[in-house]
Design a protein around this motif. Structure first.
Motif, PDB file in Angstrom:
ATOM      1  N   VAL A  81     -13.839  53.402 -11.972  1.00 57.61           N
ATOM      2  CA  VAL A  81     -12.493  52.809 -11.932  1.00 57.61           C
ATOM      3  C   VAL A  81     -12.597  51.292 -11.857  1.00 57.61           C
ATOM      4  CG1 VAL A  81     -10.409  52.550 -10.512  1.00 57.61           C
ATOM      5  CG2 VAL A  81     -11.337  54.831 -10.966  1.00 57.61           C
ATOM      6  N   LEU A  82     -13.472  50.786 -10.993  1.00 53.80           N
ATOM      7  CA  LEU A  82     -13.636  49.331 -10.868  1.00 53.80           C
ATOM      8  C   LEU A  82     -14.132  48.711 -12.175  1.00 53.80           C
ATOM      9  CD1 LEU A  82     -15.122  49.097  -7.270  1.00 53.80           C
ATOM     10  CD2 LEU A  82     -12.896  48.238  -8.025  1.00 53.80           C
ATOM     11  N   GLU A  83     -15.031  49.393 -12.865  1.00 53.20           N
ATOM     12  CA  GLU A  83     -15.510  48.892 -14.161  1.00 53.20           C
ATOM     13  C   GLU A  83     -14.364  48.826 -15.174  1.00 53.20           C
ATOM     14  OE1 GLU A  83     -18.873  51.186 -15.504  1.00 53.20           O
ATOM     15  OE2 GLU A  83     -20.089  50.583 -13.781  1.00 53.20           O
ATOM     16  N   ARG A  84     -13.531  49.879 -15.172  1.00 55.11           N
ATOM     17  CA  ARG A  84     -12.387  49.878 -16.102  1.00 55.11           C
ATOM     18  C   ARG A  84     -11.408  48.759 -15.759  1.00 55.11           C
ATOM     19  NH1 ARG A  84     -12.552  55.726 -15.760  1.00 55.11           N
ATOM     20  NH2 ARG A  84     -10.903  55.597 -14.213  1.00 55.11           N
ATOM     21  N   ARG A 189      -7.377  47.998  -2.028  1.00 49.59           N
ATOM     22  CA  ARG A 189      -6.054  48.159  -2.630  1.00 49.59           C
ATOM     23  C   ARG A 189      -6.017  49.344  -3.595  1.00 49.59           C
ATOM     24  NH1 ARG A 189      -2.262  43.579  -5.286  1.00 49.59           N
ATOM     25  NH2 ARG A 189      -0.421  44.865  -5.327  1.00 49.59           N
ATOM     26  N   LEU A 190      -7.072  49.481  -4.389  1.00 49.46           N
ATOM     27  CA  LEU A 190      -7.124  50.580  -5.350  1.00 49.46           C
ATOM     28  C   LEU A 190      -7.275  51.931  -4.677  1.00 49.46           C
ATOM     29  CD1 LEU A 190      -9.394  49.179  -8.204  1.00 49.46           C
ATOM     30  CD2 LEU A 190      -6.971  49.721  -8.362  1.00 49.46           C
ATOM     31  N   PHE A 191      -8.086  51.972  -3.614  1.00 51.23           N
ATOM     32  CA  PHE A 191      -8.436  53.254  -3.015  1.00 51.23           C
ATOM     33  C   PHE A 191      -7.844  53.452  -1.629  1.00 51.23           C
ATOM     34  CE2 PHE A 191     -12.044  51.891  -5.729  1.00 51.23           C
ATOM     35  CZ  PHE A 191     -11.783  52.728  -6.773  1.00 51.23           C
ATOM     36  N   GLU A 192      -7.019  52.510  -1.188  1.00 54.02           N
ATOM     37  CA  GLU A 192      -6.328  52.618   0.112  1.00 54.02           C
ATOM     38  C   GLU A 192      -7.244  53.097   1.214  1.00 54.02           C
ATOM     39  OE1 GLU A 192      -2.639  54.698  -0.206  1.00 54.02           O
ATOM     40  OE2 GLU A 192      -2.142  53.708  -2.060  1.00 54.02           O
TER      41      GLU A 192
END
Length: 193
Positions: A81-84, A189-192
């Motif tokens: 996800v972080l790469e995307r 923020r993305l993964f709370e």
């Protein structure tokens, strides 16, 4: 006392003694059987405990292994996800154009200018599609010239032979710096977490 009486007495004594020996033998046999049964029960209980301990250990190992595998898969998914997200960010930054691109490039040139003497001959490298804009911007900097292209999203690489200074102010380097500084917050923020 007659011989028959003596023989009878000896026989009675022998029978009594044989009975005592038989009773003692049966009693000892019962003790041995009882001890053997107790030993057998203890061995069975011990083996059951060993088997249960082994089962518990194997269950714990399997659970730990499953948790580790799940954690690795979660981390791989997060990394993907972080790469995307980073790829999308780079695509958006590469697509910046017009006045906004010129404004950002001017800011990067100004920041690089602080690293060079006023009288230094400075060479500037940038993205091929930005050559015309860079040539126009560099007319504002005395002794600065467009020296060639750089494979980047935008921005500039500025060098001077005389001062042996090289400044990488490309969009790529800015993204990398901000990404490294903000990775924890981005992840939270993305993964709370």
């Amino acid at each position: 006392m007659s011989l028959e009486t003596v023989v009878e007495d000896v026989r009675d004594e022998a029978r009594a003694r044989a009975e005592e020996i038989r009773e003692a033998g049966e009693s000892r046999a019962e003790e041995i059987i009882s001890e053997a049964e107790a030993d057998a029960e203890e061995i069975v209980e011990q083996r059951e405990q060993e088997v249960q301990t082994q089962i518990d250990e194997e269950r714990e190992q399997a659970l730990s292994s499953a948790k580790l595998t799940a954690k690795q898969k979660r981390l791989e998914a997060r990394r993907d996800v972080l790469e995307r997200v980073r790829e999308q960010l780079e695509e958006r930054v590469a697509e910046i154009d017009g006045e906004r691109r010129e404004e950002l490039t001017r800011s990067l040139l100004d920041a690089a200018a602080e690293e060079f003497d006023d009288d230094a001959d400075v060479e500037v490298y940038g993205r091929e599609s930005d050559e015309a804009m860079l040539t126009d911007l560099l007319s504002e900097y005395e002794g600065w010239s467009f020296a060639g292209t750089e494979d980047c999203l935008g921005g500039v690489v500025v060098e001077s032979e005389s001062s042996r200074v090289s400044v990488d102010n490309t969009f790529d380097s800015v993204i990398a710096e901000v990404w490294d500084e903000e990775l924890k917050r981005i992840s939270e923020r993305l993964f709370e977490e």
